[in-house]
Design an enzyme around this catalytic site. Structure first.
Site, PDB file in Angstrom:
ATOM      1  N   GLY A   1       0.826  -1.221   0.000  1.00  0.00           N
ATOM      2  CA  GLY A   1       0.000   0.000   0.000  1.00  0.00           C
ATOM      3  C   GLY A   1       0.852   1.260   0.000  1.00  0.00           C
TER       4      GLY A   1
ATOM      5  CB  VAL B   1       0.982   3.859   4.722  1.00  0.00           C
ATOM      6  CG1 VAL B   1       1.769   3.957   6.041  1.00  0.00           C
ATOM      7  CG2 VAL B   1      -0.005   5.010   4.624  1.00  0.00           C
TER       8      VAL B   1
ATOM      9  CB  CYS C   1      -2.954  11.720   8.071  1.00  0.00           C
ATOM     10  SG  CYS C   1      -4.524  11.364   7.291  1.00  0.00           S
TER      11      CYS C   1
ATOM     12  CD  GLN D   1      -8.466  15.401   5.818  1.00  0.00           C
ATOM     13  OE1 GLN D   1      -9.216  15.835   6.687  1.00  0.00           O
ATOM     14  NE2 GLN D   1      -8.166  14.112   5.728  1.00  0.00           N
TER      15      GLN D   1
ATOM     16  CB  SER E   1      -2.020  10.458  -0.455  1.00  0.00           C
ATOM     17  OG  SER E   1      -2.043  11.527   0.472  1.00  0.00           O
TER      18      SER E   1
ATOM     19  CE  LYS F   1     -11.095   7.797  11.276  1.00  0.00           C
ATOM     20  NZ  LYS F   1     -10.453   7.349  10.007  1.00  0.00           N
TER      21      LYS F   1
ATOM     22  NE  ARG G   1     -10.132  12.368   0.251  1.00  0.00           N
ATOM     23  CZ  ARG G   1      -9.533  11.846   1.309  1.00  0.00           C
ATOM     24  NH1 ARG G   1      -8.458  12.443   1.819  1.00  0.00           N
ATOM     25  NH2 ARG G   1      -9.994  10.751   1.883  1.00  0.00           N
TER      26      ARG G   1
ATOM     27  CG  HIS H   1      -4.023  15.724   4.740  1.00  0.00           C
ATOM     28  ND1 HIS H   1      -4.399  15.264   3.498  1.00  0.00           N
ATOM     29  CD2 HIS H   1      -4.353  14.742   5.626  1.00  0.00           C
ATOM     30  CE1 HIS H   1      -4.940  14.058   3.619  1.00  0.00           C
ATOM     31  NE2 HIS H   1      -4.921  13.699   4.896  1.00  0.00           N
TER      32      HIS H   1
ATOM     33  CD  GLN I   1      -2.341  10.530   3.946  1.00  0.00           C
ATOM     34  OE1 GLN I   1      -1.915  10.298   2.818  1.00  0.00           O
ATOM     35  NE2 GLN I   1      -2.764   9.570   4.750  1.00  0.00           N
TER      36      GLN I   1
HETATM   37  C1  2RA Z   1      -8.104  10.366   4.776  1.00  0.00           C
HETATM   38  N1  2RA Z   1      -7.395  10.663   7.071  1.00  0.00           N
HETATM   39  O1  2RA Z   1      -7.420  11.376   4.551  1.00  0.00           O
HETATM   40  C2  2RA Z   1      -8.112   9.776   6.169  1.00  0.00           C
HETATM   41  C3  2RA Z   1      -7.515   8.402   6.178  1.00  0.00           C
HETATM   42  N2  2RA Z   1      -6.145   8.403   5.831  1.00  0.00           N
HETATM   43  O2  2RA Z   1      -8.811   9.770   3.942  1.00  0.00           O
END
Ligand code: 2RA
Length: 344
Positions: free
Chosen positions: A12, A14, A132, A159, A162, A218, A239, A246, A321
């Site tokens: 993956g 990461v 992240c 964000q 990724s 979160k 997103r 990010h 990220q």
């Molecule tokens: C995202 N923080 O950015 C969440 C999971 N990595 O989708």
């Protein structure tokens, strides 16, 4: 001493970054066991000049391998099922997924913020990596909280794709290629309206009963666990069509009576480990994904006092990220964990 390392999720985004970071920091590796699903078994990975073959993750794969540290970043359900087998085989699990983060017996660690919590690893054999978007935010909040005392944080995030793994990055690239291949003009781009290319999507992860998303909760919940505080946090997670970094617009409200000084705040941030201040609007110096991507720093700029309230500060933070938000944070935890072992 050298350590036997396992990486679950080796194929993956990461996992692949972990191999790069482990090599860059010259982590003392004796042996490396890359693990993934059956269809990745046999794929070769490189780390520190050695080649290793990915093996299939099974319940018994950790037995007899004397694994010291097992990094997990293959999704919450994989960690939920397999982490215990790594722990039973004698490894400490450093988990990048959300599965164990809010478990009261599991330390949730950003090494620059709450390194002392790593000592709590023995209760469960697990150390959780925060989300992240939380990691890069608490690295900026910690020096300011120590300076003035935080009462409330409001954050809007921008964000990178990724965060949705390799698939998320491939989707953006493909959509941009489609867009330019068709040479669609702006009006026709609506065909992509529900897509990420040339769009922003104000939802990451599932909706919650309180109108927030799981990603936003979160940030709300993890922040105070990491900092051992109880201030209010509100988040809007979005997103954006960026590949790997990010960005976050953070508004910090300090305790009543605080008259925040931008110079003091900037100095506290600049002195904080792995944070870089890039902050001069006149000369267009501010954090951007093109600066942070592929680096291990958390960048902060646009630091300014609120126009109307003495105790409010605004700032803009950006970090890679995949690294700061996952792989590098996990390796930094591992580095402090081995120091703990060697000091015993
Ligand atoms: C995202 N923080 O950015 C969440 C999971 N990595 O989708």
């Amino acid at each position: 001493k050298k350590y036997n390392i396992a990486v679950v999720g080796a194929s993956g985004a990461v996992g692949e970054e972990l191999f790069r970071v482990l090599e860059e920091v010259k982590f003392p590796i004796n042996d490396l066991l890359p693990l993934a699903s059956a269809n990745s078994a046999g794929i070769e990975v490189e780390c520190q000049g050695n080649t290793y073959k990915i093996e299939e993750l099974t319940e018994s794969v950790f037995e007899g391998r004397d694994i010291d540290i097992a990094f997990f970043s293959a999704g919450g359900s994989i960690s939920a099922h397999y982490a215990k087998y790594a722990v039973e085989a004698g490894a400490v699990v450093i988990d990048n997924t959300s599965h164990f983060r809010m478990d009261p017996d599991v330390p949730l660690v950003v090494p620059e913020v709450n390194p002392e919590d790593i000592e709590l690893w023995e209760d469960t054999g697990i150390i959780a990596n925060p989300n992240c978007s939380t990691i890069q935010m608490v690295q900026l909040l910690k020096p300011l909280h120590d300076l003035y005392g935080i009462k409330r944080v409001d954050v809007s995030t921008y964000q990178a794709v990724s965060g949705a793994g390799k698939a998320g990055m491939e989707e953006l690239v493909r959509q941009m290629q489609d867009f330019f291949a068709f040479k669609l003009d702006e009006s026709e781009v609506k065909a992509f309206a529900h897509k990420i290319a040339l769009n922003v999507i104000p939802q990451i992860d599932t909706p919650q009963p309180n109108g927030y998303t799981k990603e936003e909760m979160k940030m709300v919940n993890e922040t105070n666990k990491i900092m051992h505080t109880d201030f209010a946090v509100s988040a809007t997670c979005v997103r954006v069509p960026v590949l790997r970094s990010h960005s976050e617009s953070i508004t910090v409200t300090f305790k009543e009576g605080v008259d925040v000084s931008v110079a003091e705040a900037r100095e506290a941030l600049d002195n904080f480990e792995n944070v870089k201040v890039v902050d001069d609007l006149e000369t267009h110096q501010y954090p951007m994904p093109i600066i942070s991507t592929d680096t291990d720093y958390t960048y902060v700029g646009r630091i300014r006092k609120d126009i109307f309230a003495e105790n409010i500060l605004h700032m803009w933070g950006v970090a890679d990220q995949v690294r700061v938000g996952a792989a590098t944070n996990a390796v930094r935890i591992a580095q402090k964990w081995i120091k703990l072992q060697e000091n015993i």
